[in-house]
Design a protein around this motif. Structure first.
Motif, PDB file in Angstrom:
ATOM      1  N   PHE A 235       0.853  -1.193   0.000  1.00 65.41           N
ATOM      2  CA  PHE A 235       0.000   0.000   0.000  1.00 65.41           C
ATOM      3  C   PHE A 235       0.890   1.244   0.000  1.00 65.41           C
ATOM      4  N   HIS A 236       0.377   2.316  -0.576  1.00 63.91           N
ATOM      5  CA  HIS A 236       1.062   3.603  -0.484  1.00 63.91           C
ATOM      6  C   HIS A 236       0.039   4.721  -0.700  1.00 63.91           C
ATOM      7  N   PRO A 237       0.354   5.962  -0.295  1.00 66.96           N
ATOM      8  CA  PRO A 237      -0.635   7.041  -0.344  1.00 66.96           C
ATOM      9  C   PRO A 237      -0.666   7.845  -1.640  1.00 66.96           C
ATOM     10  N   TYR A 238       0.275   7.608  -2.550  1.00 69.99           N
ATOM     11  CA  TYR A 238       0.392   8.452  -3.738  1.00 69.99           C
ATOM     12  C   TYR A 238      -0.509   7.910  -4.834  1.00 69.99           C
ATOM     13  N   ASP A 239      -1.786   8.284  -4.755  1.00 76.71           N
ATOM     14  CA  ASP A 239      -2.819   7.503  -5.418  1.00 76.71           C
ATOM     15  C   ASP A 239      -3.977   8.411  -5.801  1.00 76.71           C
ATOM     16  N   ARG A 240      -4.285   8.494  -7.079  1.00 78.98           N
ATOM     17  CA  ARG A 240      -5.496   9.207  -7.501  1.00 78.98           C
ATOM     18  C   ARG A 240      -6.564   8.239  -8.012  1.00 78.98           C
ATOM     19  N   TRP A 241      -6.313   6.938  -7.825  1.00 79.49           N
ATOM     20  CA  TRP A 241      -7.202   5.929  -8.388  1.00 79.49           C
ATOM     21  C   TRP A 241      -8.077   5.241  -7.332  1.00 79.49           C
ATOM     22  N   TRP A 269       9.845 -10.132  -0.391  1.00 83.32           N
ATOM     23  CA  TRP A 269       9.668  -9.557   0.948  1.00 83.32           C
ATOM     24  C   TRP A 269       8.349  -8.791   0.919  1.00 83.32           C
ATOM     25  N   TRP A 270       7.733  -8.613   2.097  1.00 81.97           N
ATOM     26  CA  TRP A 270       6.479  -7.866   2.193  1.00 81.97           C
ATOM     27  C   TRP A 270       6.721  -6.542   2.929  1.00 81.97           C
ATOM     28  N   SER A 271       6.458  -5.441   2.275  1.00 83.96           N
ATOM     29  CA  SER A 271       6.423  -4.136   2.947  1.00 83.96           C
ATOM     30  C   SER A 271       4.964  -3.708   3.001  1.00 83.96           C
ATOM     31  N   MET A 272       4.406  -3.623   4.212  1.00 82.07           N
ATOM     32  CA  MET A 272       2.975  -3.313   4.319  1.00 82.07           C
ATOM     33  C   MET A 272       2.652  -1.971   3.672  1.00 82.07           C
ATOM     34  N   ALA A 273       3.579  -1.013   3.803  1.00 86.85           N
ATOM     35  CA  ALA A 273       3.300   0.310   3.237  1.00 86.85           C
ATOM     36  C   ALA A 273       4.580   1.090   3.033  1.00 86.85           C
ATOM     37  N   ASN A 274       4.561   1.936   2.046  1.00 95.15           N
ATOM     38  CA  ASN A 274       5.508   3.032   1.931  1.00 95.15           C
ATOM     39  C   ASN A 274       4.821   4.258   2.533  1.00 95.15           C
TER      40      ASN A 274
END
Length: 525
Positions: A235-241, A269-274
């Protein structure tokens, strides 16, 4: 069962074993229940399958041992289960298995080979056109990196103000040209933040775009062939969709699909979020739900982390295997590595302390010299650091004329990669393949010794690595004991040279060139 399942008779240990079978291709396909149980004398593992479009269902498994495996497949569109077997053969020369935590603060592959994490970031290289993806892989083949941070979802941010070729769900994105301040006052084309999906996009979150994920498959496999870990940002916050604002049930459906599809890749590897703290629609409880879900559903226990923008997560949570940090101060970054180690008792990777580049943002205009200094700070303080570069043409009007490595991949332009290779070569000299920890040698130097050495100075260590950062001494004096012979070398971390000063013992003086970024390596004979 519809049609006969197809699978290979043998795969290497830790490689990807895949069963393909045919079934319904209709509105129910993504809701079908398909599971398999794999058994050998050392393990029994249950996994879920997934729908891959065009009436094809796949089950992926990673054998952790050599020998014969038997399996049983059950799916809700077949009247009976399917039984089969395959052979897990010895791993090949470049197959070391998945990476695990070692000695509390470091990493190793499943076969015991040390993994010194020297990663880079190319957030959405996997969404670029084929020619650019291939150029990225050619660059990586000649680079020192062994980990790649990359997003599952597309990204909207500076230098990423356009749609990718495809999307993870079936549906249609907003028409960006139709978004104006008059129609949507909350939308700013230059803003990195999201836009409410109800206003702008039309997605069927119940149906994945399998072509999108097949392309991601190929990218992860290509990294595996290069010996590079794929640190997948979920997941990450840079999102207009609208992908950052899915409900919990949609998140869970997405995670189930991702784990079913990618957990059997040994290099995941799993990164839950940036930058989890910028996702304003998710709470701390949501992140614990996501992290615990991934830990519970991944049968192989791949490494797990979460990354912050401003406020670090509480990395003591059991589902977190290692700390992933961005800088928490404009100037202090990897200088905090040993503090974070002590605070959380886990490996520390400063995945984002700033990048070599020339963009307007403070995180993306470090000099190459400062990048390398921060890498060495992290290393000698007992952790690891991550690279990227944000070098653009000098004229801002042409900023989209060519890719930026940090997001798109392509070709490296900076000066840090070759010097990270030099650091990697230094790490490979640590006795026993151990990692390093900070050692209090003197008040005005930065010293490291192997992790397994006592840190109280009660005996002479087998190996000392001292780094002088921006200091520029012309000599340093040492005394450890009267009898031990030491091999002494001066390392120029910028010019990438090693000067052998021979053997010394007792009280001895090491001459230095009086410039910054020098190191001294002292090894007991």
């Amino acid at each position: 069962m519809n049609n006969f399942p197809v699978y290979p008779p043998a795969v290497e240990r830790w490689d990807l074993f895949e069963i393909t079978l045919s079934g319904p291709d209709d509105s129910t396909s993504f809701d079908r229940n398909i599971t398999a149980c794999f058994t050998c004398s050392e393990e029994t593992v249950s996994v879920s399958g997934f729908y891959d479009g065009d009436g094809l269902y796949r089950i992926r498994f990673m054998p952790s041992f050599e020998g014969t495996y038997t399996f049983s497949v059950r799916c809700d569109f077949a009247e009976s289960s399917y039984e089969g077997s395959f052979t897990s053969v010895p791993a090949g020369e470049n197959n070391h298995g998945p990476v695990q935590v070692r000695d509390g603060f470091h990493f190793r592959y499943a076969d015991g080979t040390p993994h010194y994490s020297l990663g880079t970031t190319c957030y959405v290289w996997n969404l670029m056109e084929k020619e650019l993806r291939e150029k990225t892989l050619r660059t990586l083949a000649d680079a020192p990196f062994n980990k790649m941070r990359m997003c599952v979802f597309p990204k909207h941010y500076d230098y990423n103000l356009y749609d990718p070729e495809s999307f993870p769900f079936e549906g249609t994105p907003c028409d960006i040209s139709a978004l104006t301040p008059e129609n949507f006052p909350e939308y700013d084309v230059n803003s990195p933040m999201y836009v409410p999906d109800a206003h702008t996009n039309s997605w069927n979150f119940d149906r994945f775009n399998t072509a999108y994920f097949r392309q991601l498959d190929s990218c992860i496999l290509a990294l595996m062939e290069l010996g590079i870990e794929a640190d997948l940002i979920l997941f990450h916050p840079y999102d207009r969709w609208g992908f950052s604002m899915m409900t919990r049930s949609r998140d869970e459906r997405y995670l189930h699909y991702i784990i079913s599809r990618y957990a059997a890749f040994r290099n995941v590897w799993w990164s839950m979020a940036n930058e989890y703290d910028l996702l304003k629609h998710k709470t701390t409880e949501d992140w614990h739900f996501i992290g615990n879900y991934v830990m519970r559903e991944d049968p192989y226990g791949h490494l797990r982390s979460i990354h912050q923008c401003i406020v670090p997560f509480n990395h003591s949570a059991p589902w977190i295997t290692h700390c992933s940090f961005q800088r928490t101060d404009t100037y202090l970054t990897t200088e905090k590595t040993d503090v974070w180690r002590e605070q959380f008792g886990k490996p520390v990777i400063v995945d984002e302390f700033g990048y070599e580049g020339n963009v307007q943002h403070g995180w993306g205009n470090l000099t190459a010299e400062e990048m390398i200094r921060r890498f060495w700070e992290a290393t000698v303080r007992g952790g690891y650091a991550g690279h990227s570069e944000t070098i653009i043409p000098a004229d801002p009007a042409h900023r989209l004329d060519e890719p930026v490595w940090w997001s798109h991949g392509g070709q490296l332009k900076g000066k840090t990669a070759e010097r990270i290779r030099f650091l990697k070569e230094v790490l490979e000299t640590i006795p026993g393949g151990a990692g390093l920890k900070k050692f209090d040698h003197d008040w005005d130097d930065l010293c490291a010794v192997p992790e397994h050495e006592p840190a109280d100075g009660s005996h002479v260590c087998s190996y000392y690595l001292l780094y002088y950062t921006f200091q520029a001494p012309s000599f340093r004096q040492f005394y450890f004991d009267d009898t031990t012979d030491f091999k002494v070398e001066v390392l120029d971390t910028w010019n990438m040279t090693v000067t052998d000063l021979g053997t010394m013992k007792g009280r001895f003086t090491v001459k230095l060139p009086g410039r910054p970024y020098m190191a001294i390596r002292i090894k007991a004979m």
